[in-house]
Enzyme design. Structure first.
Site, PDB file in Angstrom:
ATOM      1  N   CYS A 182       3.424   1.685   2.693  1.00 21.15           N
ATOM      2  CA  CYS A 182       4.681   0.949   2.497  1.00 21.15           C
ATOM      3  C   CYS A 182       5.684   1.815   1.740  1.00 21.15           C
ATOM      4  O   CYS A 182       6.877   1.827   2.061  1.00 21.15           O
ATOM      5  CB  CYS A 182       4.434  -0.337   1.709  1.00 21.15           C
ATOM      6  SG  CYS A 182       3.328  -1.504   2.509  1.00 21.15           S
ATOM      7  N   ASP A 199       8.520   6.780 -30.531  1.00 23.07           N
ATOM      8  CA  ASP A 199       7.532   7.453 -29.671  1.00 23.07           C
ATOM      9  C   ASP A 199       7.653   7.036 -28.207  1.00 23.07           C
ATOM     10  O   ASP A 199       6.956   7.586 -27.349  1.00 23.07           O
ATOM     11  CB  ASP A 199       6.102   7.124 -30.152  1.00 23.07           C
ATOM     12  CG  ASP A 199       5.861   7.555 -31.588  1.00 23.07           C
ATOM     13  OD1 ASP A 199       6.271   8.674 -31.940  1.00 23.07           O
ATOM     14  OD2 ASP A 199       5.286   6.772 -32.355  1.00 23.07           O
ATOM     15  N   ASP A 227       2.981   4.812 -32.200  1.00 26.00           N
ATOM     16  CA  ASP A 227       3.056   3.392 -32.560  1.00 26.00           C
ATOM     17  C   ASP A 227       4.475   2.871 -32.689  1.00 26.00           C
ATOM     18  O   ASP A 227       4.674   1.679 -32.895  1.00 26.00           O
ATOM     19  CB  ASP A 227       2.319   3.133 -33.874  1.00 26.00           C
ATOM     20  CG  ASP A 227       3.114   3.641 -35.076  1.00 26.00           C
ATOM     21  OD1 ASP A 227       3.663   4.766 -34.995  1.00 26.00           O
ATOM     22  OD2 ASP A 227       3.186   2.921 -36.085  1.00 26.00           O
ATOM     23  N   CYS A 286       0.842  -1.196   0.000  1.00 26.35           N
ATOM     24  CA  CYS A 286       0.000   0.000   0.000  1.00 26.35           C
ATOM     25  C   CYS A 286       0.876   1.245   0.000  1.00 26.35           C
ATOM     26  O   CYS A 286       2.105   1.155   0.069  1.00 26.35           O
ATOM     27  CB  CYS A 286      -0.941   0.017   1.209  1.00 26.35           C
ATOM     28  SG  CYS A 286      -0.073   0.204   2.781  1.00 26.35           S
ATOM     29  N   ASP A 323       1.246  11.070 -33.083  1.00 27.46           N
ATOM     30  CA  ASP A 323       2.285  10.780 -34.061  1.00 27.46           C
ATOM     31  C   ASP A 323       1.610  10.682 -35.431  1.00 27.46           C
ATOM     32  O   ASP A 323       0.391  10.473 -35.503  1.00 27.46           O
ATOM     33  CB  ASP A 323       2.961   9.457 -33.687  1.00 27.46           C
ATOM     34  CG  ASP A 323       3.924   8.977 -34.758  1.00 27.46           C
ATOM     35  OD1 ASP A 323       4.762   9.783 -35.193  1.00 27.46           O
ATOM     36  OD2 ASP A 323       3.823   7.802 -35.158  1.00 27.46           O
TER      37      ASP A 323
END
Length: 734
Positions: A16, A628, A624, A13, A425
């Site tokens: 932590c 990128d 893609d 959590c 892009d």
């Protein structure tokens, strides 16, 4: 000072993450430490003369956590195995927990009048609490030894107290009977709490699975070994790590370029789309620059190594992606933020409740105080809070998958509905990413049937993607004509001989090199093609041009409608591309984008995203390619096209299956509904605790004598979890 990133293990959590940060910051030689709970990593800046990674690992291990301090490649494998083992163990425990919790709950709620049923409940709850739920007690003890607390602490206190109290009541019922009270047992409450918490953790692990493979995939672009050309021309295979600056390396067809350098001899075409995003391989000849990770096509060449190891462009991208992924998330989970104070507050309320009852409760104050203390801890168990986010996420992810949208984590869902800017892009995102012939124009008085077959026959001898596109267009109705004396002109085109006449197919530079005349009508049409940002391929015979073809990367169908839909949502849209300004302007105009930038390298795209974020914008990046990946890692919400590179899909938090642009607005709408569901779940979880905890503490007792039974508290706790899961499931049917 050295700045490094290490995977962190055993965090459950947000509390932590705070503990790990605090421990590391307290170590001598550590200047700063920032834990990212979402990526389960920590970035540490330290003085290696004063402290080592192994020492830091020992320090956090005392708190029950761990650092993976191996080299990046080994660390990735170690973390993957740890995550896999943890998930399988959690899955096993959750399945057995529910196998025991179901009969436990049924018996505890409906069949308490059966003889010896309490002993059956004890038998069912014991392995559930003490074996399947042992990790909560172990972690709580480790936290307690260092004066800290987290969600495990509250789970351990509530279930442990309920279990021990129930065992005492079962074995010594006369203790309560002598004081005029009934000896209740709450085995089912303790067991059901453990089962639901394990389910919540399992759902959360599933939501986070598979988000940490990007760096491993990027490293996979580097070949393990290379061919080095030694004195006398002898070629020897050596490991990549042994390559030195100035070494001459041989790169064969189909191989990856091992390091950054320049071509010394030979010619070829190299696929650099991972960096430029452009689909057309680039011609390479003597003195041409080549980059590590790019893929050699047909020819072989020798290169001189100039940048090796961490200095290559690919290594820089790997490092930047690591830093971007490991940085602090801009928006932390609401449940985790509240959980940081929820645990100590609930424990404090329980203790105060016990003391108030003991002091003011009269003769039975001690008993009723203990009764109320247990009830507070049972009813306040954070399973509803723990399930609120992961159940909504899992249903949202499932719904998204049905719609062709793969969503990796809660952070992207939290942020997507707040997107203010979408950066797109060009190649493979807005366009199809495949060169196609748009039009062919022939000079007047040309025997098209004959020369089309000749042109087709010539282009069939070239492996260049442009030539393949032209050949595919000319194939219909053409026969392969035999062409002699084939010559490839690197970066320009191809030439040959047909019936004693030289023929050419290529760019304008090839025609000028051979003093070929271009008819006026052909030249005007070529200018019109160029104005549309098309790439031109010429065909000539003898000393005269006979035809010109326009090759484009077509815009995806419906792209302009998607841009319009995003605008209607109040979102600004930007286009970034490594292509030239003319092509970028043409594509932007075609789809209705007002803001675009051309000639963008991977680092430029990331810097552009960073600048927008500096203006306070929530930015989504859609791409893609490997080029990128830096920008995707930097963006608040990263979206990859499903037909793009594996790297882009690994880095991105969302992937659009099939690369359909229409899924972008769909993803934003899904985000709005999912986030709304998460907020509803959290609201009801907190309202439940806000109302339930005071009732459990006995706030109504002075007014009407009402004191909540722990049995009812256990049922209410279970009901709160069921209601949260049920609300999340509404997403599936919406």
């Amino acid at each position: 000072m050295v700045k490094k990133q290490f995977p962190v293990t055993n965090m459950s959590c947000a509390a932590c993450a705070v503990s790990v940060e605090s421990v590391l910051k307290a170590q001598p030689g550590v200047a700063s430490a920032a834990v990212n709970y979402a990526t389960q990593t920590v970035q540490v800046e330290y003085d290696p003369a004063l402290i080592t990674p192994a020492s830091m690992d020992q320090a956090v291990q005392k708190m029950g956590y761990g650092l993976v301090v191996e080299e990046p490649e080994q660390a990735a494998e170690t973390v993957a195995k740890i995550q896999s083992d943890k998930y399988q163990d959690l899955q096993w425990r959750a399945v057995w927990a529910f196998a025991l919790a179901v009969p436990l709950g049924i018996l505890g709620m409906f069949f308490m009048n059966l003889p010896y049923v309490e002993y059956v409940l004890w038998a069912l709850s014991t392995p559930l609490v003490l074996w399947l739920g042992r990790s909560f007690f172990i972690n709580a003890w480790k936290q307690a030894r260092h004066g800290a607390a987290n969600m495990d602490t509250l789970v351990a206190l509530s279930t442990g107290t309920a279990y021990v109290f129930s065992v005492f009541n079962l074995l010594f019922p006369e203790f309560w009977h002598a004081r005029g009270m009934h000896a209740h047992v709450w085995f089912e409450a303790a067991g059901i709490v453990i089962a639901f918490i394990l389910l919540g953790k399992l759902l959360e692990e599933r939501a986070k699975a598979g988000t940490s493979t990007a760096i491993k995939s990027l490293m996979g672009l580097q070949p393990k070994s290379v061919s080095i050309v030694q004195a006398g021309g002898r070629i020897v295979e050596i490991p990549l790590a042994q390559v030195q600056k100035g070494d001459v390396l041989l790169v064969k067809p189909g191989e990856k370029v091992p390091v950054d350098g320049v071509v010394q001899s030979g010619t070829s075409y190299v696929d650099e789309s991972m960096f430029t995003g452009e689909p057309v391989p680039v011609a390479k000849e003597k003195d041409s620059r080549v980059l590590a990770g790019t893929i050699n096509q047909k020819g072989s060449f020798e290169m001189v190594a100039q940048k090796i190891g961490a200095d290559t462009l690919l290594a820089q991208i790997i490092r930047m992606v690591q830093e971007a992924q490991g940085s602090k998330a801009p928006v932390q989970k609401l449940a985790d933020r509240i959980a940081g104070i929820f645990v100590p507050v609930v424990i404090s309320i329980g203790i105060v409740t016990f003391l108030v009852w003991w002091i003011l409760g009269g003769p039975n104050g001690l008993i009723q105080g203990l009764h109320a203390f247990v009830t507070v801890l049972v009813i306040a168990c954070p399973c509803a809070l723990g399930l609120a986010t992961p159940t909504a996420i899992m249903v949202g992810i499932g719904k998204g998958a049905q719609q062709g949208i793969l969503i990796k984590d809660a952070e992207s869902l939290e942020l997507a509905h707040r997107i203010q800017v979408v950066v797109l892009d060009k190649t493979g995102t807005i366009t199809l990413g495949k060169p196609l012939v748009k039009d062919v124009f022939w000079a007047e008085n040309t025997d098209i049937d004959t020369w089309q077959s000749v042109w087709y026959g010539l282009e069939k001898n070239s492996a260049h993607p442009m030539a393949e596109a032209v050949a595919a267009n000319l194939e219909s109705g053409s026969q392969v004509t035999r062409i002699e004396n084939i010559e490839n002109h690197t970066g320009k085109g191809i030439a040959g001989t047909f019936e004693g006449k030289r023929i050419f197919a290529g760019n304008l530079a090839l025609l000028r090199e051979h003093n070929i005349v271009i008819p006026e009508a052909l030249e005007k049409r070529a200018e019109a093609f160029a104005a549309e940002a098309a790439t031109l391929v010429w065909f000539a015979a003898g000393n005269e041009a006979l035809a010109v073809t326009a090759i484009t990367d077509p815009v995806k169908p419906g792209a302009s409608a998607v841009i319009q839909a995003l605008r209607q949502m109040g979102i600004d849209v930007h286009l970034l591309t490594g292509d030239n300004a003319q092509t970028a302007a043409a594509v932007a105009t075609q789809v209705g984008i007002n803001h675009f930038k051309a000639g963008m390298l991977p680092a430029d795209k990331e810097l552009f995203i960073k600048d927008l974020q500096g203006q306070g914008k929530i930015v989504a990046m859609v791409g893609d390619g490997i080029n990128d990946s830096q920008a995707l890692a930097r963006a608040d919400v990263s979206i990859a096209m499903g037909k793009g590179s594996d790297i882009a899909m690994d880095v991105a938090k969302m992937t659009l299956i099939g690369g359909d642009l229409n899924k972008i607005p769909d993803a934003i709408r899904l985000s709005k509904r999912t986030v709304s569901t998460i907020h509803q779940n959290l609201f009801w979880a907190f309202i439940y605790n806000i109302i339930g905890i005071p009732l459990a503490a006995g706030v109504l007792y002075p007014f009407n004598g009402f004191l909540l039974d722990p049995m009812i508290a256990g049922a209410a706790m279970a009901l709160s979890s069921v209601s949260v899961v049920g609300n999340s499931l509404r997403l599936k049917w919406g």
